[in-house]
Design a protein around this motif. Sequence first.
Motif, PDB file in Angstrom:
ATOM      1  N   GLU A 184       0.830  -1.206   0.000  1.00  0.00           N
ATOM      2  CA  GLU A 184       0.000   0.000   0.000  1.00  0.00           C
ATOM      3  C   GLU A 184       0.865   1.256   0.000  1.00  0.00           C
ATOM      4  O   GLU A 184       0.599   2.203  -0.739  1.00  0.00           O
ATOM      5  N   LEU A 185       1.909   1.263   0.797  1.00  0.00           N
ATOM      6  CA  LEU A 185       2.802   2.413   0.843  1.00  0.00           C
ATOM      7  C   LEU A 185       3.481   2.632  -0.510  1.00  0.00           C
ATOM      8  O   LEU A 185       3.558   3.762  -1.002  1.00  0.00           O
ATOM      9  N   ASN A 186       3.943   1.573  -1.132  1.00  0.00           N
ATOM     10  CA  ASN A 186       4.586   1.694  -2.447  1.00  0.00           C
ATOM     11  C   ASN A 186       3.602   2.163  -3.515  1.00  0.00           C
ATOM     12  O   ASN A 186       3.956   2.941  -4.400  1.00  0.00           O
ATOM     13  N   ARG A 187       2.353   1.700  -3.434  1.00  0.00           N
ATOM     14  CA  ARG A 187       1.333   2.122  -4.398  1.00  0.00           C
ATOM     15  C   ARG A 187       1.071   3.627  -4.264  1.00  0.00           C
ATOM     16  O   ARG A 187       1.066   4.362  -5.250  1.00  0.00           O
ATOM     17  N   ILE A 188       0.921   4.092  -3.034  1.00  0.00           N
ATOM     18  CA  ILE A 188       0.654   5.515  -2.798  1.00  0.00           C
ATOM     19  C   ILE A 188       1.877   6.349  -3.164  1.00  0.00           C
ATOM     20  O   ILE A 188       1.757   7.416  -3.777  1.00  0.00           O
ATOM     21  N   ARG A 189       3.064   5.863  -2.817  1.00  0.00           N
ATOM     22  CA  ARG A 189       4.302   6.577  -3.154  1.00  0.00           C
ATOM     23  C   ARG A 189       4.418   6.748  -4.671  1.00  0.00           C
ATOM     24  O   ARG A 189       4.757   7.832  -5.158  1.00  0.00           O
ATOM     25  N   GLY A 190       4.128   5.690  -5.423  1.00  0.00           N
ATOM     26  CA  GLY A 190       4.173   5.768  -6.881  1.00  0.00           C
ATOM     27  C   GLY A 190       3.202   6.789  -7.431  1.00  0.00           C
ATOM     28  O   GLY A 190       3.525   7.554  -8.341  1.00  0.00           O
ATOM     29  N   LYS A 191       2.009   6.811  -6.868  1.00  0.00           N
ATOM     30  CA  LYS A 191       0.997   7.779  -7.303  1.00  0.00           C
ATOM     31  C   LYS A 191       1.452   9.208  -6.990  1.00  0.00           C
ATOM     32  O   LYS A 191       1.317  10.110  -7.823  1.00  0.00           O
ATOM     33  N   LEU A 192       2.013   9.400  -5.802  1.00  0.00           N
ATOM     34  CA  LEU A 192       2.512  10.715  -5.403  1.00  0.00           C
ATOM     35  C   LEU A 192       3.636  11.170  -6.325  1.00  0.00           C
ATOM     36  O   LEU A 192       3.627  12.298  -6.836  1.00  0.00           O
ATOM     37  N   TYR A 193       4.620  10.301  -6.558  1.00  0.00           N
ATOM     38  CA  TYR A 193       5.756  10.653  -7.406  1.00  0.00           C
ATOM     39  C   TYR A 193       5.346  10.892  -8.855  1.00  0.00           C
ATOM     40  O   TYR A 193       6.002  11.639  -9.575  1.00  0.00           O
ATOM     41  N   ALA A 194       4.245  10.277  -9.285  1.00  0.00           N
ATOM     42  CA  ALA A 194       3.744  10.497 -10.641  1.00  0.00           C
ATOM     43  C   ALA A 194       2.987  11.815 -10.759  1.00  0.00           C
ATOM     44  O   ALA A 194       2.595  12.214 -11.857  1.00  0.00           O
TER      45      ALA A 194
ATOM     46  N   ARG B  85      15.800  22.370  -5.822  1.00  0.00           N
ATOM     47  CA  ARG B  85      15.430  21.195  -5.029  1.00  0.00           C
ATOM     48  C   ARG B  85      16.240  20.000  -5.500  1.00  0.00           C
ATOM     49  O   ARG B  85      16.850  20.020  -6.554  1.00  0.00           O
ATOM     50  N   GLY B  86      16.152  18.936  -4.721  1.00  0.00           N
ATOM     51  CA  GLY B  86      16.784  17.688  -5.135  1.00  0.00           C
ATOM     52  C   GLY B  86      16.102  17.143  -6.371  1.00  0.00           C
ATOM     53  O   GLY B  86      14.959  17.481  -6.656  1.00  0.00           O
ATOM     54  N   THR B  87      16.777  16.316  -7.114  1.00  0.00           N
ATOM     55  CA  THR B  87      16.248  15.783  -8.363  1.00  0.00           C
ATOM     56  C   THR B  87      14.910  15.081  -8.171  1.00  0.00           C
ATOM     57  O   THR B  87      13.977  15.289  -8.923  1.00  0.00           O
ATOM     58  N   SER B  88      14.779  14.267  -7.132  1.00  0.00           N
ATOM     59  CA  SER B  88      13.549  13.523  -6.893  1.00  0.00           C
ATOM     60  C   SER B  88      12.393  14.462  -6.572  1.00  0.00           C
ATOM     61  O   SER B  88      11.313  14.344  -7.146  1.00  0.00           O
ATOM     62  N   ASP B  89      12.609  15.399  -5.659  1.00  0.00           N
ATOM     63  CA  ASP B  89      11.562  16.366  -5.324  1.00  0.00           C
ATOM     64  C   ASP B  89      11.210  17.221  -6.531  1.00  0.00           C
ATOM     65  O   ASP B  89      10.047  17.526  -6.761  1.00  0.00           O
ATOM     66  N   ASN B  90      12.214  17.609  -7.274  1.00  0.00           N
ATOM     67  CA  ASN B  90      12.002  18.437  -8.451  1.00  0.00           C
ATOM     68  C   ASN B  90      11.127  17.716  -9.475  1.00  0.00           C
ATOM     69  O   ASN B  90      10.176  18.294  -9.993  1.00  0.00           O
ATOM     70  N   SER B  91      11.428  16.466  -9.758  1.00  0.00           N
ATOM     71  CA  SER B  91      10.637  15.740 -10.760  1.00  0.00           C
ATOM     72  C   SER B  91       9.235  15.439 -10.239  1.00  0.00           C
ATOM     73  O   SER B  91       8.271  15.473 -10.999  1.00  0.00           O
ATOM     74  N   THR B  92       9.093  15.175  -8.945  1.00  0.00           N
ATOM     75  CA  THR B  92       7.770  14.948  -8.372  1.00  0.00           C
ATOM     76  C   THR B  92       6.928  16.206  -8.481  1.00  0.00           C
ATOM     77  O   THR B  92       5.761  16.158  -8.871  1.00  0.00           O
ATOM     78  N   HIS B  93       7.518  17.323  -8.145  1.00  0.00           N
ATOM     79  CA  HIS B  93       6.837  18.617  -8.239  1.00  0.00           C
ATOM     80  C   HIS B  93       6.453  18.910  -9.693  1.00  0.00           C
ATOM     81  O   HIS B  93       5.327  19.330  -9.976  1.00  0.00           O
TER      82      HIS B  93
END
Length: 160
Positions: A61-71, A133-141
């Motif tokens: 469940e955490l990975n599913r939500i994380r994927g949705k958030l990062y997308a 921002r960091g690369t991950s935060d930047n791409s998520t944003h």
Amino acid sequence: MGGMNMFTNGVPKINAILSSRKYSMKNKFSNENDTKTSKESNPFSVFDMEDSSKEERNSYELNRIRGKLYAGKKLTAKELIYLRDNAPELYLLAMKLKREREAFESKLRNAKSKEEVQDIYITKVGSINLDGRGTSDNSTHMNAIQDAFREFKESDRYKK
């Protein structure tokens, strides 16, 4: 023919593993009136989450939500509560993105023309790139802003 035995010798072991309770398969589209077992009707269905441990379900469940958030997709209230209770750092990120997305969507709704909508989008994307921002935060944003922009462009308000 000696090569065939090399590939078939492990089949009984694999079948024994797959038939164990932990790895039983379940057809998620099965009909209660079907006379076939899940395995017979669809041997390639996903693993049965009911037989997984609570830890495995939480991880899934955490990975599913994380994927949705990062997308960059919108999270439901239930998903936000789950993050708040189980992953506070992701919850903070999700809430920050939610507020920024809502502010961006508000600006898009208040635009007077398609050109102004485009200018708002370009300005926002530029500010994300310069934000440092960091690369991950930047791409998520960036994903969240692009998703909001795509949704707005598909709306009746934009098409007018």
